[in-house]
Design a protein around this motif. Sequence first.
Motif, short mmCIF file in Angstrom:
data_model
loop_
_atom_site.label_atom_id
_atom_site.label_comp_id
_atom_site.label_asym_id
_atom_site.label_seq_id
_atom_site.Cartn_x
_atom_site.Cartn_y
_atom_site.Cartn_z
N ILE A 34 0.87 -1.18 0.00
CA ILE A 34 0.00 0.00 0.00
C ILE A 34 0.91 1.23 0.00
O ILE A 34 2.00 1.19 0.55
CB ILE A 34 -0.98 0.00 1.21
N THR A 35 0.48 2.30 -0.65
CA THR A 35 1.37 3.47 -0.72
C THR A 35 1.14 4.43 0.46
O THR A 35 0.08 4.40 1.09
CB THR A 35 1.17 4.26 -2.04
N GLN A 36 2.15 5.25 0.69
CA GLN A 36 2.05 6.28 1.75
C GLN A 36 0.86 7.19 1.47
O GLN A 36 0.12 7.58 2.36
CB GLN A 36 3.31 7.15 1.73
N ARG A 37 0.71 7.50 0.19
CA ARG A 37 -0.36 8.42 -0.19
C ARG A 37 -1.73 7.79 0.06
O ARG A 37 -2.65 8.44 0.56
CB ARG A 37 -0.19 8.80 -1.66
N ALA A 38 -1.83 6.49 -0.27
CA ALA A 38 -3.11 5.80 -0.05
C ALA A 38 -3.47 5.84 1.45
O ALA A 38 -4.61 6.12 1.82
CB ALA A 38 -3.02 4.35 -0.54
N LEU A 39 -2.47 5.58 2.30
CA LEU A 39 -2.74 5.58 3.75
C LEU A 39 -3.16 6.98 4.22
O LEU A 39 -4.09 7.11 5.04
CB LEU A 39 -1.49 5.12 4.52
N ARG A 40 -2.50 7.99 3.69
CA ARG A 40 -2.85 9.36 4.11
C ARG A 40 -4.27 9.70 3.68
O ARG A 40 -5.07 10.23 4.48
CB ARG A 40 -1.85 10.36 3.51
N VAL A 41 -4.61 9.38 2.43
CA VAL A 41 -5.96 9.71 1.96
C VAL A 41 -7.00 8.91 2.76
O VAL A 41 -8.01 9.46 3.22
CB VAL A 41 -6.09 9.46 0.44
N LEU A 42 -6.73 7.62 2.97
CA LEU A 42 -7.70 6.80 3.72
C LEU A 42 -7.90 7.33 5.14
O LEU A 42 -8.99 7.23 5.71
CB LEU A 42 -7.22 5.34 3.77
N SER A 43 -6.85 7.89 5.72
CA SER A 43 -6.96 8.43 7.09
C SER A 43 -7.78 9.71 7.14
O SER A 43 -8.30 10.09 8.19
CB SER A 43 -5.58 8.78 7.67
N ASN A 44 -7.84 10.42 6.01
CA ASN A 44 -8.43 11.77 6.03
C ASN A 44 -9.81 11.91 5.42
O ASN A 44 -10.47 12.93 5.63
CB ASN A 44 -7.48 12.75 5.34
N VAL A 45 -10.22 10.94 4.63
CA VAL A 45 -11.54 11.10 3.99
C VAL A 45 -12.67 11.00 5.01
O VAL A 45 -12.50 10.49 6.11
CB VAL A 45 -11.77 10.06 2.85
N ASP A 46 -13.85 11.46 4.60
CA ASP A 46 -15.02 11.40 5.49
C ASP A 46 -15.61 9.99 5.49
O ASP A 46 -16.24 9.57 6.47
CB ASP A 46 -16.09 12.38 5.00
N LEU A 47 -15.43 9.29 4.37
CA LEU A 47 -16.09 7.99 4.22
C LEU A 47 -15.27 7.11 3.27
O LEU A 47 -14.72 7.60 2.29
CB LEU A 47 -17.47 8.23 3.61
N ILE A 48 -15.24 5.80 3.60
CA ILE A 48 -14.60 4.87 2.66
C ILE A 48 -15.69 3.94 2.12
O ILE A 48 -16.37 3.26 2.89
CB ILE A 48 -13.49 4.05 3.33
N ALA A 49 -15.88 3.96 0.80
CA ALA A 49 -16.84 3.03 0.16
C ALA A 49 -16.07 1.75 -0.12
O ALA A 49 -15.10 1.76 -0.89
CB ALA A 49 -17.39 3.65 -1.12
N ALA A 50 -16.50 0.66 0.51
CA ALA A 50 -15.71 -0.58 0.44
C ALA A 50 -16.57 -1.74 -0.03
O ALA A 50 -17.75 -1.84 0.33
CB ALA A 50 -15.14 -0.89 1.81
N GLU A 51 -15.96 -2.64 -0.79
CA GLU A 51 -16.66 -3.80 -1.32
C GLU A 51 -17.09 -4.72 -0.18
O GLU A 51 -18.16 -5.30 -0.20
CB GLU A 51 -15.68 -4.52 -2.26
N ASN A 52 -16.20 -4.88 0.78
CA ASN A 52 -16.48 -5.76 1.91
C ASN A 52 -15.94 -5.10 3.18
O ASN A 52 -14.73 -4.93 3.34
CB ASN A 52 -15.79 -7.11 1.65
N ILE A 53 -16.87 -4.75 4.05
CA ILE A 53 -16.52 -3.96 5.24
C ILE A 53 -15.50 -4.71 6.11
O ILE A 53 -14.52 -4.13 6.57
CB ILE A 53 -17.79 -3.68 6.08
N LYS A 54 -15.76 -6.03 6.31
CA LYS A 54 -14.89 -6.81 7.19
C LYS A 54 -13.45 -6.83 6.66
O LYS A 54 -12.48 -6.63 7.38
CB LYS A 54 -15.44 -8.25 7.26
#
Length: 296
Positions: A34-54
């Motif tokens: 996973i990239t540094q940028r992906a982790l930063r964006v995932l930490s900061n967004v309001d919501l993550i739309a995910a295929e499978n929550i678990k």
Amino acid sequence: MSLINSNNSIENKIINYIGVLYIIPTPIGNLEDITQRALRVLSNVDLIAAENIKHTRFLLKNFNINAKLFVFHNYNEQQKVKLLIEKLLRGENIALVSNAGTPLINDPGYHLVRRCHEENINVVPLPGACAAITALVASGLPSNRFCYEGFLPTKSKARCDMLYNLSYESRTLIFYESPHRLIQSLNDIINIWGPERYIVLARELTKIWESLYGAPVNELLQWILKDKNRSKGEIVLIIQGCKTNINNNALSVEVIHTLTLLQQELSLKKAITLTASIHKIKKNTLYNYAISKLNT
Ligand code: SAM
């Protein structure tokens, strides 16, 4: 609305009156991918739309990210798009992830991205893991021109039709395949494209049992049949493009289909005579095709 705190020029340019949709690839096996940028964006967004929550919760926990999740999978994509677009228009920033690899590549997200374009919502793609590209670059087959075809159809008739349609494709072909159908699909490939077509079987990429094995399809099949572990796990097939220099328009898929079926029961001469008469085409064209196929 939370602003994405970023040094990235694209993200800084975005005026956050309405939200941004981020497309975030996630690892296809090895969590380090996973990239540094992906982790930063995932930490900061309001919501993550995910295929499978678990599945996504497990990934996020590994990186100490505590985010709000929203289920977004193939079965509810169309309905959920409306809700996500409303949130984006209200100014929420949303990240789209799938279970593994790049969203939209045989994963949900197409309709959402389409609607974002219609509503002038910014879509920011992050680069990252994708099984097709990971397999291609290690395959040793030409990577300057390739076509990605996703999964081969599950039903034999549809699978054979697709293979017939791709008979003259000269670019390197990429397919995803299920371990349960691998043997059937390889047999179909032998029947339609002949035994010599070179295929690289890429399995379990980035994981403990990662393996890449390339051989003409008949040899590959024999190799797999010797050990059932060789067909286990997640699979990408990288297939050499067609080398035959025959005019694709000269013979239709139907003609090739007829000839191939008749050849299984009759001599080449009889198969050609019958095919020529059924489809009202010259026997010579069929002879040329049959000879070029033998040399493939
Ligand atoms: N979006 C994903 C991507 O970017 O690669 C693909 C999702 S598709 C639903 C899942 C398929 O991708 C698997 O069935 C397999 O064919 C392929 N795949 C995913 N991870 C893989 C891996 N680690 N090794 C080989 N193939 C993989």
